[in-house]
Scaffold this active site. Structure first.
Site, short mmCIF file in Angstrom:
data_model
loop_
_atom_site.label_atom_id
_atom_site.label_comp_id
_atom_site.label_asym_id
_atom_site.label_seq_id
_atom_site.Cartn_x
_atom_site.Cartn_y
_atom_site.Cartn_z
N HIS A 74 2.90 3.56 -0.13
CA HIS A 74 3.07 4.10 -1.47
C HIS A 74 3.44 3.02 -2.48
O HIS A 74 4.25 3.23 -3.39
CB HIS A 74 4.10 5.23 -1.48
CG HIS A 74 3.65 6.47 -0.73
ND1 HIS A 74 3.18 6.41 0.55
CD2 HIS A 74 3.61 7.77 -1.11
CE1 HIS A 74 2.86 7.64 0.96
NE2 HIS A 74 3.10 8.48 -0.03
N PHE B 195 11.73 1.71 -1.38
CA PHE B 195 12.91 1.78 -0.51
C PHE B 195 12.88 0.68 0.56
O PHE B 195 13.88 0.43 1.23
CB PHE B 195 13.02 3.15 0.15
CG PHE B 195 12.78 4.28 -0.82
CD1 PHE B 195 13.32 4.25 -2.10
CD2 PHE B 195 12.02 5.38 -0.47
CE1 PHE B 195 13.10 5.27 -3.00
CE2 PHE B 195 11.78 6.42 -1.36
CZ PHE B 195 12.32 6.36 -2.63
N GLU C 48 18.24 3.53 4.39
CA GLU C 48 17.34 2.38 4.56
C GLU C 48 18.10 1.10 4.86
O GLU C 48 17.62 0.24 5.61
CB GLU C 48 16.48 2.20 3.30
CG GLU C 48 15.51 3.35 3.03
CD GLU C 48 16.15 4.54 2.30
OE1 GLU C 48 17.34 4.45 1.94
OE2 GLU C 48 15.45 5.55 2.09
N SER D 271 4.50 10.61 6.07
CA SER D 271 3.95 9.85 4.95
C SER D 271 3.51 8.45 5.37
O SER D 271 2.56 7.90 4.84
CB SER D 271 4.99 9.72 3.83
OG SER D 271 5.30 10.98 3.30
#
Lengths: 281, 318
Positions: free
Chosen positions: B113, B87, B62, B41
């Site tokens: 994103h 995140f 994360e 991604s």
């Protein structure tokens, strides 16, 4: 190399430094600092290979240390000063306005010896692992050490890091947990039981050792043994049993002195139990 | 005479990041990359394939990824972390605050994103607060490039800047209209069209929308100045003030909450210096939802007609 006797004399002076720092500003964390005095003394005056001056942030071809439980800054500052990172007299500025000796350690004011800010708990293991990975990339065979509180293990990030370290065979790190069984609100057993720490770390894939953190000979032997086991594909943790408030009779065996400074009378009583050895600041 | 802006191709800004990271891998041996289970991604797979020893898969963890990155700077590495914007910021705010920003670590937090245009995944993933979160941190540079070419150039440029950087980009394919060979200068606004009637400051995906708005405004006899603010912090105050001195009114456009975004930074600057009428094209205190990127931009009033409308409204108040 310093003898056990020399190291004990340094440790006694470090304990005086701790008490005098927190007393002067009526704030700070004496309990855990006193409990970790032998450990940090042994680390900086016996175990680690480093250059205090000039201090280099990157620490290439040196052993490096990360204090994850930043609230025990008084013992960290004392040991850093007395190992030559900055003038011993600067301990008098602890927690005062414009100081490099902030309440919790930071790189922000440029204090030599500090490589990361800590205070918000649970972050130091990840940082230490990152430094260990950096050493591997640099083909630097020196070691990374870190210290954590036992209460700090309640933070989830510690276990993210623990899982990462074993899965990726980060075997150039020696993490130590100060198992004093106390945290701000009471015993770790009462606040949030840590369960069986040895079993937990072993289940996460770590090599686990234990030692008494308040006996200098045991700390030296424990650190040397741990270092001898690095490079074997597993991260290493030492579960170090200590007594919070060690060295001052009325501060031991309670969580009361976690974050409370002694008053004038308490300070004199405490210092009377710890006669000056290598000189007060 | 009509004006018309054109683009060379359509591509996603995240692919610009991936291409930039790959180039950095070749040119700078200290660049390392960390990813929390979103390698495809984030378009980090090319870097991973080319430099496996410098790529660190952290799993869905994360907080640990940010800490690892902070630690890796000690020893001279330049870590680029990659995950979704949500995140990359909200989930790990305290880790970034203490271990990166306060500790002055040379970490590049790269976030894909961002905003509504990730589309169908919905509001859990559509962070609209990340610019605000990041710009509030002392010592943090905040960059939101507008297209593929600019994202690639920005990725390469931030490796040369010592200190923490937040680089924000997105998921959908969007017009690629800035030059492939551009020199990206952190903190330097890019004027895309001169104008005298209204200053439109846009960032990220809405820069193209602002250009399209300028075409329509031109048809209506309104001469809009379009400025791409790819660096929200540090803000190019001189460029903003010079434009506003000429036009006397302002529209800002961003895929972010009005609170805490680019518009808020510009409003603060103008309030301190030369207050002027201002309109904000931004999400107004609401979460997003599932839908296609284009549907969402229409519903949440971040589309070209909304910029046109805002320009007309602010001109009427001038």
């Amino acid at each position: 190399m310093a003898s056990i006797h020399d190291l004990q004399r340094i440790a006694t002076q470090v304990r005086r430094d701790i008490l005098r720092q927190v007393h002067a500003v009526n704030s700070g964390h004496p309990g855990g600092s006193l409990g970790c005095t032998e450990f940090l003394t042994a680390l900086y005056f016996h175990q680690m290979r480093f250059s205090a001056a000039p201090f280099e942030m990157d620490g290439v071809n040196q052993d490096v240390f990360f204090l994850s439980n930043g609230h025990i800054s008084p013992v960290f500052y004392s040991v850093l000063a007395r190992s030559g990172h900055f003038p011993i007299a600067e301990l008098a500025t602890f927690r005062k306005i414009n100081t490099r000796l902030q309440g919790h350690p930071t790189t922000h004011e440029g204090l030599p010896g500090v490589r990361i800010a800590s205070g918000s708990l649970g972050q130091g293991l990840s940082v230490a692992l990152g430094a260990a990975l950096s050493k591997k990339l640099n083909n630097d065979t020196h070691l990374v050490y870190s210290l954590h509180g036992d209460g700090e293990l309640q933070e989830g990030q510690i276990w993210e890091a623990a899982m990462y370290a074993a899965a990726n065979k980060v075997d150039n790190i020696i993490s130590t947990v100060d198992v004093n069984g106390q945290q701000i609100d009471g015993s770790t057993e009462k606040v949030l039981s840590l369960g069986n720490l040895r079993a937990k770390f072993e289940a996460f894939g770590w090599m686990v050792f234990e030692m008494n953190g308040n006996a200098m000979e045991e700390v030296i032997a424990g650190l040397e043994n741990a270092a001898a086991h690095t490079g074997k594909g597993k991260p290493i943790v030492i579960l170090m049993k200590t007594e919070m408030g060690m060295g001052v009779d009325f501060m031991m065996g309670t969580h009361k002195w976690h974050g409370v400074a002694p008053n004038d009378e308490q300070l004199s009583k405490a210092l009377a139990q710890l006669p000056e050895t290598i000189g007060d600041y | 005479m009509a004006i018309q802006f054109t683009f060379t191709d359509q591509n996603d800004t995240r692919s610009g990041f991936g291409a930039g990271l790959l180039e950095l891998g070749k040119s700078n041996p200290n660049v390392v990359a960390l990813c929390a289970d979103l390698t495809g991604s984030l378009k980090m797979d090319a870097f991973e394939a080319a430099f496996p020893e410098r790529f660190f898969q952290t799993g869905i963890a994360e907080a640990n990824m940010i800490g690892l990155a902070a630690g890796m700077t000690i020893g001279g590495k330049i870590p680029f972390t990659g995950t979704f914007a949500n995140f990359s910021t909200g989930r790990v705010y305290d880790q970034i605050r203490q271990s990166v920003a306060y500790s002055d670590k040379n970490v590049k937090i790269c976030a894909s994103h961002a905003g509504l245009t990730l589309g169908e995944d919905g509001a859990t993933h559509q962070i609209l607060e990340d610019i605000g979160l990041m710009k509030m941190l002392p010592n943090m540079v905040v960059i939101n490039p507008c297209d593929y070419n600019q994202t690639k150039a920005a990725t390469i440029a931030i490796a040369k800047h010592h200190g923490p950087v937040y680089l924000r980009f997105g998921r959908p394919k969007v017009p690629n209209f800035t030059p492939a060979d551009q020199a990206f200068e952190i903190g330097k606004a890019v004027k895309l069209k001169d104008g005298k009637d209204v200053s439109i400051f846009a960032t990220g995906h809405l820069v193209w929308k602002a250009l399209k708005a300028a075409e329509q405004l031109h048809e209506m006899g309104i001469d809009a100045e379009i400025i791409n603010i790819h660096t929200i912090k540090p803000l190019d105050e001189a460029a903003v003030l010079a434009s506003v001195a000429k036009t006397g009114c302002v529209v800002t456009a961003e895929e972010h909450q009005r609170n805490g975004g680019l518009g808020d930074s510009i409003a603060q600057l103008l309030a301190r210096t030369t207050p002027r009428p201002m309109e904000f094209v931004a999400v107004n205190d609401s979460f997003g939802e599932s839908g296609t990127p284009e549907e969402l931009l229409v519903k949440y009033k971040l589309d070209t007609p909304d910029i046109v409308q805002a320009a007309k409204a602010v001109l009427a108040r001038r």
